[in-house]
Design a protein around this motif. Structure first.
Motif, mmCIF file in Angstrom:
data_model
loop_
_atom_site.group_PDB
_atom_site.id
_atom_site.type_symbol
_atom_site.label_atom_id
_atom_site.label_comp_id
_atom_site.label_asym_id
_atom_site.label_seq_id
_atom_site.Cartn_x
_atom_site.Cartn_y
_atom_site.Cartn_z
ATOM 1 N N ARG A 96 -1.851 -0.644 2.579
ATOM 2 C CA ARG A 96 -1.879 -0.869 1.134
ATOM 3 C C ARG A 96 -0.973 0.124 0.407
ATOM 4 O O ARG A 96 -0.310 -0.224 -0.573
ATOM 5 C CB ARG A 96 -3.326 -0.743 0.658
ATOM 6 C CG ARG A 96 -3.522 -0.563 -0.824
ATOM 7 C CD ARG A 96 -5.004 -0.374 -1.112
ATOM 8 N NE ARG A 96 -5.229 0.094 -2.475
ATOM 9 C CZ ARG A 96 -5.304 1.358 -2.815
ATOM 10 N NH1 ARG A 96 -5.193 2.303 -1.896
ATOM 11 N NH2 ARG A 96 -5.507 1.705 -4.069
ATOM 12 N N HIS A 100 2.900 -2.139 0.248
ATOM 13 C CA HIS A 100 2.499 -3.037 -0.843
ATOM 14 C C HIS A 100 3.676 -3.766 -1.472
ATOM 15 O O HIS A 100 3.498 -4.798 -2.126
ATOM 16 C CB HIS A 100 1.731 -2.252 -1.916
ATOM 17 C CG HIS A 100 2.563 -1.247 -2.641
ATOM 18 N ND1 HIS A 100 2.848 -0.014 -2.105
ATOM 19 C CD2 HIS A 100 3.200 -1.294 -3.853
ATOM 20 C CE1 HIS A 100 3.599 0.666 -2.954
ATOM 21 N NE2 HIS A 100 3.835 -0.091 -4.014
ATOM 22 N N ASN A 101 4.908 -3.251 -1.301
ATOM 23 C CA ASN A 101 6.080 -3.883 -1.912
ATOM 24 C C ASN A 101 6.697 -4.975 -1.053
ATOM 25 O O ASN A 101 7.656 -5.625 -1.469
ATOM 26 C CB ASN A 101 7.153 -2.818 -2.202
ATOM 27 C CG ASN A 101 6.752 -1.913 -3.359
ATOM 28 O OD1 ASN A 101 6.094 -2.349 -4.290
ATOM 29 N ND2 ASN A 101 7.135 -0.643 -3.275
ATOM 30 N N ASP A 106 1.697 -10.457 -8.015
ATOM 31 C CA ASP A 106 0.877 -9.653 -8.921
ATOM 32 C C ASP A 106 -0.451 -9.218 -8.300
ATOM 33 O O ASP A 106 -1.278 -8.592 -8.970
ATOM 34 C CB ASP A 106 0.572 -10.444 -10.210
ATOM 35 C CG ASP A 106 1.843 -10.721 -11.007
ATOM 36 O OD1 ASP A 106 2.778 -9.910 -10.893
ATOM 37 O OD2 ASP A 106 1.886 -11.750 -11.702
ATOM 38 N N THR A 107 -0.673 -9.558 -7.037
ATOM 39 C CA THR A 107 -1.947 -9.230 -6.393
ATOM 40 C C THR A 107 -2.026 -7.740 -6.101
ATOM 41 O O THR A 107 -1.156 -7.184 -5.440
ATOM 42 C CB THR A 107 -2.118 -10.016 -5.074
ATOM 43 O OG1 THR A 107 -1.962 -11.406 -5.338
ATOM 44 C CG2 THR A 107 -3.503 -9.758 -4.474
ATOM 45 N N GLU A 108 -3.084 -7.095 -6.611
ATOM 46 C CA GLU A 108 -3.290 -5.673 -6.342
ATOM 47 C C GLU A 108 -4.301 -5.514 -5.216
ATOM 48 O O GLU A 108 -5.336 -6.182 -5.193
ATOM 49 C CB GLU A 108 -3.814 -4.962 -7.594
ATOM 50 C CG GLU A 108 -2.763 -4.810 -8.667
ATOM 51 C CD GLU A 108 -3.231 -3.934 -9.817
ATOM 52 O OE1 GLU A 108 -4.243 -3.220 -9.633
ATOM 53 O OE2 GLU A 108 -2.603 -3.973 -10.876
ATOM 54 N N ASN A 110 -7.068 -3.393 -3.384
ATOM 55 C CA ASN A 110 -8.006 -2.297 -3.593
ATOM 56 C C ASN A 110 -8.311 -1.602 -2.272
ATOM 57 O O ASN A 110 -8.268 -2.221 -1.207
ATOM 58 C CB ASN A 110 -9.303 -2.818 -4.216
ATOM 59 C CG ASN A 110 -9.084 -3.386 -5.601
ATOM 60 O OD1 ASN A 110 -8.284 -2.856 -6.370
ATOM 61 N ND2 ASN A 110 -9.763 -4.481 -5.925
ATOM 62 N N THR A 240 -6.687 7.667 -6.434
ATOM 63 C CA THR A 240 -6.587 6.224 -6.170
ATOM 64 C C THR A 240 -6.286 5.935 -4.702
ATOM 65 O O THR A 240 -6.808 4.972 -4.128
ATOM 66 C CB THR A 240 -5.488 5.596 -7.060
ATOM 67 O OG1 THR A 240 -5.779 5.891 -8.418
ATOM 68 C CG2 THR A 240 -5.426 4.090 -6.860
ATOM 69 N N ASN A 241 -5.437 6.749 -4.081
ATOM 70 C CA ASN A 241 -5.037 6.502 -2.698
ATOM 71 C C ASN A 241 -5.705 7.453 -1.698
ATOM 72 O O ASN A 241 -5.231 7.602 -0.572
ATOM 73 C CB ASN A 241 -3.507 6.597 -2.567
ATOM 74 C CG ASN A 241 -2.809 5.454 -3.263
ATOM 75 O OD1 ASN A 241 -3.341 4.349 -3.355
ATOM 76 N ND2 ASN A 241 -1.620 5.705 -3.795
#
Length: 406
Positions: A96, A100-101, A106-108, A110, A240-241
């Protein structure tokens, strides 16, 4: 000679990002690239951030869940379900962050924090330590019982993040991709499902304080921790990470699950429960059982993956003594070999050691103290046994006989 520094972004001259020096200014490759994009009407890419993430990914060496489990198998005996859960959680977490790129939408994604439920000495802390060591990411281990709400005697919850920064040698970027293991999380359960009228500064209050950092937010943390160093400039750390792994024994959870299933947990004619029965019941734990135990729903909702660890059997104890890479028996054999002494253990001696550890109910961590007690006198006189073989028998473990020397 000091290295050239870019006057625009502060980057130091390197092979990947060389800095060009002029009469009155210096500029790096990344800033030239960004300037080119701006001049041609394109959005400048954050070259530095991208380069930093790639470097981090190379260091972490993203492994598949099977590769992660294979590493855990070398150090932790049994507990296959917990290993799979942790391996998948860690793999998805770092995928993640670093990949992620790859799919542009637009899906995030978690993060999936983990809750490990198992008796003391079953390997909860060892799982977290092993996986962080082989990913080369910083790990902070905190005991939930030492935490209190801000303003009360004890550690603030934010101090857990401070420990992670310290484990990363002050590198905040590296710390923000680390792992925090919070042990004894069951000890901060509130005493009942009803909200407490009075302050519960080391129970529900701690759980509420944990919510913010577990979910992911920017927290201000003192670089040296706590209130013992007032006046420190706070560091800003984004959680967050950061992957959170919480562990606890959750004594009494089994009875809550049995009541829900309609089983009678009281009475004179109860059959003595076997280890398999205990493991089967605990493996059926659900969210509402943890709420009844005393964890607040908001915190449970942030610990997305739950794994249960089994009680360790006598056979498991023998394997723990002999099979892992850092097995205790291997350590003692190496210690004796340094004095040119051969050390051997009979199988019955290993079984007796395992039996003693189970009787003491300290789990695998109790094995070292048992061995240290048995081996003390032998190691005191070790140099005089040079070029000889010492054999540890069952009678030696029971302290009924001296070891065999040949």
């Amino acid at each position: 000679m000091s290295k050239i520094i870019c006057d625009f972004c502060g980057a130091t001259d390197s092979v990947d990002n060389p800095v060009i020096s002029g009469d009155n200014a210096c500029i790096c490759k990344a800033c030239i690239s960004a300037a080119h994009d701006i001049m041609h009407g394109n959005d400048p890419q954050d070259y530095h951030q991208e380069q930093n993430v790639q470097t981090q990914e190379e260091v972490i060496k993203l492994r598949t869940p099977q590769e992660l489990k294979d590493i855990l198998d070398e150090y932790v005996i049994g507990q296959d379900t917990a290993k799979k859960v942790l391996s998948v959680a860690v793999y998805n977490h770092y995928k993640r962050i670093f990949r992620h790129n790859e799919i542009d939408d637009d899906t995030e994604l978690n993060k999936s924090n983990v809750l490990l439920i198992g008796p003391t000495g079953s390997g909860k802390t060892l799982l977290a330590q092993t996986i962080s060591k082989y990913l080369d990411v910083p790990l902070a281990i905190a005991d939930a019982t030492s935490l209190t709400e801000a303003g009360y005697v004890g550690d603030d919850v934010e101090n857990v993040v401070t420990r992670l920064v310290q484990a990363a040698n002050g590198d905040i970027e590296k710390a923000q991709r680390g792992i925090i293991f919070i042990d004894e999380v069951d000890k901060v359960a509130r005493m009942s499902e009803n909200r407490s009228i009075t302050r519960d500064v080391s129970g529900e209050g701690v759980q509420q304080a944990l919510l913010k950092i577990v979910e992911g937010s920017v927290v201000n943390v003192p670089p040296k921790g706590g209130r013992k160093h007032p006046g420190q400039d706070a560091l800003q750390v984004d959680t967050t990470n950061i992957l959170f792994v919480c562990g606890g024994a959750f004594d009494g959870l089994e009875e809550i699950i049995k009541k829900k299933q309609g089983a009678n947990v009281l009475g004179f004619n109860q059959d003595k429960k076997s280890k398999n029965d205990h493991d089967k019941i605990i493996s059926k734990v659900e969210t509402d059982d943890l709420v009844k135990y005393g964890l607040i729903p908001e915190l449970i909702g942030r610990l997305h993956m739950t794994a249960t660890l089994n009680e360790i059997t006598e056979d498991d104890m023998v394997h723990i003594l002999t099979e892992p890479k850092n097995a205790l028996i291997k350590q003692y054999i190496k210690l004796f070999a340094m004095d040119e002494v051969n050390l051997e253990f009979e199988q019955d001696a290993l079984k007796e050691l395992a039996k003693l550890a189970i009787e003491r109910k300290t789990g695998a961590r109790g094995l070292r103290s048992i061995l240290e007690d048995i081996m003390l006198d032998i190691m005191f006189d070790l140099p005089k046994y040079k070029n000889k073989t010492i054999t540890i028998t069952k009678e030696v473990v029971l302290k009924k006989q001296e070891p065999k020397v040949a």
